[in-house]
Design an enzyme around this catalytic site. Sequence first.
Site, PDB file in Angstrom:
ATOM      1  N   CYS A  41     -10.264  -3.332  -4.058  1.00 17.87           N
ATOM      2  CA  CYS A  41      -9.544  -4.326  -4.488  1.00 17.87           C
ATOM      3  C   CYS A  41     -10.455  -5.473  -5.060  1.00 17.87           C
ATOM      4  CB  CYS A  41      -8.106  -4.541  -3.473  1.00 17.87           C
ATOM      5  SG  CYS A  41      -7.346  -3.204  -3.106  1.00 17.87           S
ATOM      6  N   GLU A  65      -3.194  -4.489  -2.685  1.00 17.23           N
ATOM      7  CA  GLU A  65      -3.298  -4.871  -4.440  1.00 17.23           C
ATOM      8  C   GLU A  65      -3.088  -4.269  -5.191  1.00 17.23           C
ATOM      9  OE1 GLU A  65      -4.903  -5.257  -1.720  1.00 17.23           O
ATOM     10  OE2 GLU A  65      -6.135  -6.690  -0.838  1.00 17.23           O
ATOM     11  N   CYS A  81      -3.747   0.771  -2.593  1.00 21.20           N
ATOM     12  CA  CYS A  81      -3.971  -0.456  -2.020  1.00 21.20           C
ATOM     13  C   CYS A  81      -3.019  -1.377  -2.195  1.00 21.20           C
ATOM     14  CB  CYS A  81      -5.454  -0.983  -2.216  1.00 21.20           C
ATOM     15  SG  CYS A  81      -6.599  -0.479  -0.599  1.00 21.20           S
ATOM     16  N   ASN A  87       0.802  -1.606  -0.284  1.00 23.21           N
ATOM     17  CA  ASN A  87       0.197   0.377  -0.567  1.00 23.21           C
ATOM     18  C   ASN A  87       0.901   1.195   0.048  1.00 23.21           C
ATOM     19  OD1 ASN A  87       0.648  -0.786   2.662  1.00 23.21           O
ATOM     20  ND2 ASN A  87      -1.099   0.367   3.892  1.00 23.21           N
ATOM     21  N   GLU A 130       0.191   4.701   0.418  1.00 24.89           N
ATOM     22  CA  GLU A 130      -0.449   5.976   1.348  1.00 24.89           C
ATOM     23  C   GLU A 130       0.315   7.490   0.287  1.00 24.89           C
ATOM     24  OE1 GLU A 130      -1.499   5.383   4.682  1.00 24.89           O
ATOM     25  OE2 GLU A 130      -2.591   3.637   4.744  1.00 24.89           O
ATOM     26  N   CYS A 174     -10.572  -4.973   0.419  1.00 24.59           N
ATOM     27  CA  CYS A 174     -11.342  -4.138   0.400  1.00 24.59           C
ATOM     28  C   CYS A 174     -11.898  -4.001  -0.793  1.00 24.59           C
ATOM     29  CB  CYS A 174     -10.623  -2.647   0.922  1.00 24.59           C
ATOM     30  SG  CYS A 174     -10.320  -2.278  -0.676  1.00 24.59           S
TER      31      CYS A 174
HETATM   32  N1  THU Z   1      -5.274  -2.054   2.289  1.00 24.08           N
HETATM   33  C1  THU Z   1      -4.275  -2.170   1.730  1.00 24.08           C
HETATM   34  O1  THU Z   1      -3.282  -2.486   1.157  1.00 24.08           O
HETATM   35  N2  THU Z   1      -5.346  -3.532   0.990  1.00 24.08           N
HETATM   36  C2  THU Z   1      -6.842  -3.334   1.374  1.00 24.08           C
HETATM   37  O2  THU Z   1      -7.275  -4.773   0.933  1.00 24.08           O
HETATM   38  C3  THU Z   1      -7.344  -3.226   2.554  1.00 24.08           C
HETATM   39  C4  THU Z   1      -6.882  -2.090   3.085  1.00 24.08           C
HETATM   40  C5  THU Z   1      -4.054  -0.800   2.948  1.00 24.08           C
HETATM   41  C6  THU Z   1      -5.597   0.928   2.225  1.00 24.08           C
HETATM   42  C7  THU Z   1      -3.997   2.168   3.632  1.00 24.08           C
HETATM   43  O3  THU Z   1      -3.112   2.240   3.369  1.00 24.08           O
HETATM   44  C8  THU Z   1      -4.510   0.912   4.730  1.00 24.08           C
HETATM   45  O4  THU Z   1      -4.392  -0.329   4.477  1.00 24.08           O
HETATM   46  C9  THU Z   1      -5.473   1.175   6.054  1.00 24.08           C
HETATM   47  O5  THU Z   1      -6.753   1.057   5.999  1.00 24.08           O
END
Ligand code: THU
Length: 138
Positions: A94, A60, A58, A47, A49, A91
Amino acid sequence: MQIPPSTQDALLAAALAAREKAYAPYSRFLVGAAVLDEQGRIHAGCNVENAAYPQGLCAEAGALSAMVMAGGRKAVAVLVVGVADSPVTPCGGCRQKLREFAAGDMPVLIANAQGVLLELTLEQLLPHSFGPEHLSGS
Ligand code: THU
């Protein structure tokens, strides 16, 4: 499709290594993902941000992007690794991103640092989904 234990181990190793690289200064929630493509190659992502929070990506999404960049067009297995009290499943967004490149029976392995906790299919995570075939009318 059954994923051999050695491939599962390779997916976990790749996703854990990617997770180490996560850029998550806001949530501090580190996620790694690894996609196995139709050529047997593994592509990983973490991920990433952003100070403008909704612009974050994310893990994925990064792994799928790496797969496409390498010429892969089909995901045959995905592993997602995160550390939380309950398994870190992809999520909703994704799930849809994976749907673009995967069949409903694709295994989605949910892991923590110790190993795989849960194995689901994409169809279980995203039932009655919308996909490319709807647009082509087939
Ligand atoms: N996150 C992912 O990278 N993949 C997911 O499927 C769930 C959430 C990340 C996004 C964000 O940077 C952090 O987790 C908190 O939500």
